[in-house]
Scaffold this motif. Structure first.
Motif, PDB file in Angstrom:
ATOM      1  N   TYR A  32     -44.101 -32.647 -55.980  1.00 45.13           N
ATOM      2  CA  TYR A  32     -43.398 -31.542 -55.330  1.00 45.13           C
ATOM      3  C   TYR A  32     -43.054 -31.932 -53.896  1.00 45.13           C
ATOM      4  O   TYR A  32     -43.741 -31.586 -52.941  1.00 45.13           O
ATOM      5  CB  TYR A  32     -44.224 -30.265 -55.444  1.00 45.13           C
ATOM      6  CG  TYR A  32     -44.438 -29.932 -56.904  1.00 45.13           C
ATOM      7  CD1 TYR A  32     -43.394 -29.425 -57.672  1.00 45.13           C
ATOM      8  CD2 TYR A  32     -45.642 -30.214 -57.536  1.00 45.13           C
ATOM      9  CE1 TYR A  32     -43.551 -29.174 -59.027  1.00 45.13           C
ATOM     10  CE2 TYR A  32     -45.811 -29.964 -58.895  1.00 45.13           C
ATOM     11  CZ  TYR A  32     -44.758 -29.454 -59.630  1.00 45.13           C
ATOM     12  OH  TYR A  32     -44.909 -29.220 -60.976  1.00 45.13           O
ATOM     13  N   GLY A  34     -40.695 -31.117 -51.781  1.00 40.99           N
ATOM     14  CA  GLY A  34     -40.465 -30.055 -50.796  1.00 40.99           C
ATOM     15  C   GLY A  34     -41.755 -29.550 -50.190  1.00 40.99           C
ATOM     16  O   GLY A  34     -41.845 -29.339 -48.977  1.00 40.99           O
ATOM     17  N   ASN A  35     -42.767 -29.344 -51.026  1.00 40.37           N
ATOM     18  CA  ASN A  35     -44.066 -28.886 -50.521  1.00 40.37           C
ATOM     19  C   ASN A  35     -44.728 -29.953 -49.658  1.00 40.37           C
ATOM     20  O   ASN A  35     -45.293 -29.647 -48.616  1.00 40.37           O
ATOM     21  CB  ASN A  35     -44.983 -28.498 -51.670  1.00 40.37           C
ATOM     22  CG  ASN A  35     -44.516 -27.257 -52.398  1.00 40.37           C
ATOM     23  OD1 ASN A  35     -43.671 -26.512 -51.903  1.00 40.37           O
ATOM     24  ND2 ASN A  35     -45.039 -27.041 -53.581  1.00 40.37           N
ATOM     25  N   GLY A  43     -36.150 -26.448 -51.913  1.00 44.45           N
ATOM     26  CA  GLY A  43     -37.090 -27.006 -52.862  1.00 44.45           C
ATOM     27  C   GLY A  43     -36.629 -28.384 -53.310  1.00 44.45           C
ATOM     28  O   GLY A  43     -35.436 -28.662 -53.381  1.00 44.45           O
ATOM     29  N   SER A  45     -38.200 -31.571 -56.087  1.00 47.32           N
ATOM     30  CA  SER A  45     -39.259 -32.225 -56.842  1.00 47.32           C
ATOM     31  C   SER A  45     -38.726 -33.542 -57.378  1.00 47.32           C
ATOM     32  O   SER A  45     -37.525 -33.699 -57.623  1.00 47.32           O
ATOM     33  CB  SER A  45     -39.778 -31.339 -57.979  1.00 47.32           C
ATOM     34  OG  SER A  45     -38.754 -31.070 -58.895  1.00 47.32           O
ATOM     35  N   GLU A  64     -31.788 -18.947 -57.908  1.00 46.51           N
ATOM     36  CA  GLU A  64     -31.861 -20.252 -57.266  1.00 46.51           C
ATOM     37  C   GLU A  64     -30.860 -21.231 -57.884  1.00 46.51           C
ATOM     38  O   GLU A  64     -30.831 -21.401 -59.101  1.00 46.51           O
ATOM     39  CB  GLU A  64     -33.265 -20.868 -57.406  1.00 46.51           C
ATOM     40  CG  GLU A  64     -34.339 -20.098 -56.708  1.00 46.51           C
ATOM     41  CD  GLU A  64     -35.704 -20.760 -56.790  1.00 46.51           C
ATOM     42  OE1 GLU A  64     -36.581 -20.343 -56.022  1.00 46.51           O
ATOM     43  OE2 GLU A  64     -35.907 -21.668 -57.615  1.00 46.51           O
ATOM     44  N   GLU A  66     -29.674 -25.094 -58.490  1.00 45.72           N
ATOM     45  CA  GLU A  66     -30.353 -26.376 -58.602  1.00 45.72           C
ATOM     46  C   GLU A  66     -29.316 -27.496 -58.642  1.00 45.72           C
ATOM     47  O   GLU A  66     -28.210 -27.316 -59.146  1.00 45.72           O
ATOM     48  CB  GLU A  66     -31.200 -26.458 -59.876  1.00 45.72           C
ATOM     49  CG  GLU A  66     -32.421 -25.583 -59.861  1.00 45.72           C
ATOM     50  CD  GLU A  66     -33.276 -25.739 -61.097  1.00 45.72           C
ATOM     51  OE1 GLU A  66     -34.504 -25.798 -60.928  1.00 45.72           O
ATOM     52  OE2 GLU A  66     -32.737 -25.803 -62.225  1.00 45.72           O
ATOM     53  N   LYS A 121     -34.555 -21.967 -52.308  1.00 45.53           N
ATOM     54  CA  LYS A 121     -35.845 -21.325 -52.572  1.00 45.53           C
ATOM     55  C   LYS A 121     -35.713 -19.817 -52.363  1.00 45.53           C
ATOM     56  O   LYS A 121     -35.737 -19.351 -51.242  1.00 45.53           O
ATOM     57  CB  LYS A 121     -36.923 -21.889 -51.649  1.00 45.53           C
ATOM     58  CG  LYS A 121     -37.426 -23.249 -52.067  1.00 45.53           C
ATOM     59  CD  LYS A 121     -38.454 -23.775 -51.107  1.00 45.53           C
ATOM     60  CE  LYS A 121     -39.825 -23.537 -51.600  1.00 45.53           C
ATOM     61  NZ  LYS A 121     -40.848 -24.241 -50.803  1.00 45.53           N
ATOM     62  N   ARG A 140     -42.223 -16.421 -54.968  1.00 47.10           N
ATOM     63  CA  ARG A 140     -42.565 -17.701 -54.363  1.00 47.10           C
ATOM     64  C   ARG A 140     -44.077 -17.860 -54.326  1.00 47.10           C
ATOM     65  O   ARG A 140     -44.809 -16.913 -54.061  1.00 47.10           O
ATOM     66  CB  ARG A 140     -42.006 -17.765 -52.946  1.00 47.10           C
ATOM     67  CG  ARG A 140     -42.304 -19.127 -52.320  1.00 47.10           C
ATOM     68  CD  ARG A 140     -41.745 -19.281 -50.977  1.00 47.10           C
ATOM     69  NE  ARG A 140     -40.306 -19.124 -51.036  1.00 47.10           N
ATOM     70  CZ  ARG A 140     -39.538 -19.245 -49.989  1.00 47.10           C
ATOM     71  NH1 ARG A 140     -40.048 -19.509 -48.833  1.00 47.10           N
ATOM     72  NH2 ARG A 140     -38.246 -19.096 -50.089  1.00 47.10           N
TER      73      ARG A 140
END
Length: 172
Positions: A32, A34-35, A43, A45, A64, A66, A121, A140
């Motif tokens: 992940y 973005g995290n 976001g 991944s 969202e 993508e 997001k 979220r």
């Protein structure tokens, strides 16, 4: 985290991959990004999918957008009722919408399919799964965790009446 301890660079080859979607032909390994990079509104991944597998069901988001960037490998991109052959270097769009915008990437090649998925997001998203007739409503995740505040998967035919379970003051 203070800026002094923040690393804005992630080498994908160093990213720890989590096994996800591990039933039948649904299997992927994801990081992940973005995290990890502490992004709050974008976001991202990184996903690896073995030959003959797919990461997720045919689905469409209502909150969202993508974008998928194929890094290596090849596959079939199901989009609505069409299928497109894709390979490393291709960029795929998956805008919000109804079933005509549902999408799924399947590894039809002989090597691992590697790609990035970027997304806006949304605080709340509704995801629809046309093949199975289900939907998911989710909020979220709680900051710093993978746990959603709200996540519900169901089908429209099991919908409740708006006032179901409410004290409506009926004295019958």
């Amino acid at each position: 985290m203070t800026q002094a301890h923040y690393n804005p660079v992630l080498r994908l080859s160093d990213a720890a991959l989590d096994r996800n979607a591990d039933r039948g032909w649904f299997e992927s390994y994801d990081a992940y990004v973005g995290n990890i990079l502490q992004l709050t509104r974008l976001g991202c991944s990184y996903t690896e999918v073995a030959p003959g597998k797919t990461a997720c069901p045919h689905h469409v988001h209502h909150g969202e957008d993508e974008m998928l960037v194929i890094l290596s490998g090849e596959g079939d991109y199901r989009f609505g009722d069409k299928t497109y052959k894709v390979r490393g270097g291709d960029v795929l769009g998956a805008p919000v919408g109804g079933p005509a915008y549902a999408h799924q990437l399947i590894n039809t090649g002989t090597e691992t399919l590697k790609y990035l998925v970027f997304s806006s997001k949304a605080d709340i998203d509704v995801c629809e799964y046309p093949d199975s007739g289900k939907f998911m409503v989710s909020s979220r995740p709680v900051q710093g965790t993978a746990r959603h505040r709200l996540r519900y998967i169901g089908r429209e035919e099991t919908s409740l009446d708006y006032l179901d379970g409410e004290n409506i003051g009926d004295e019958t």
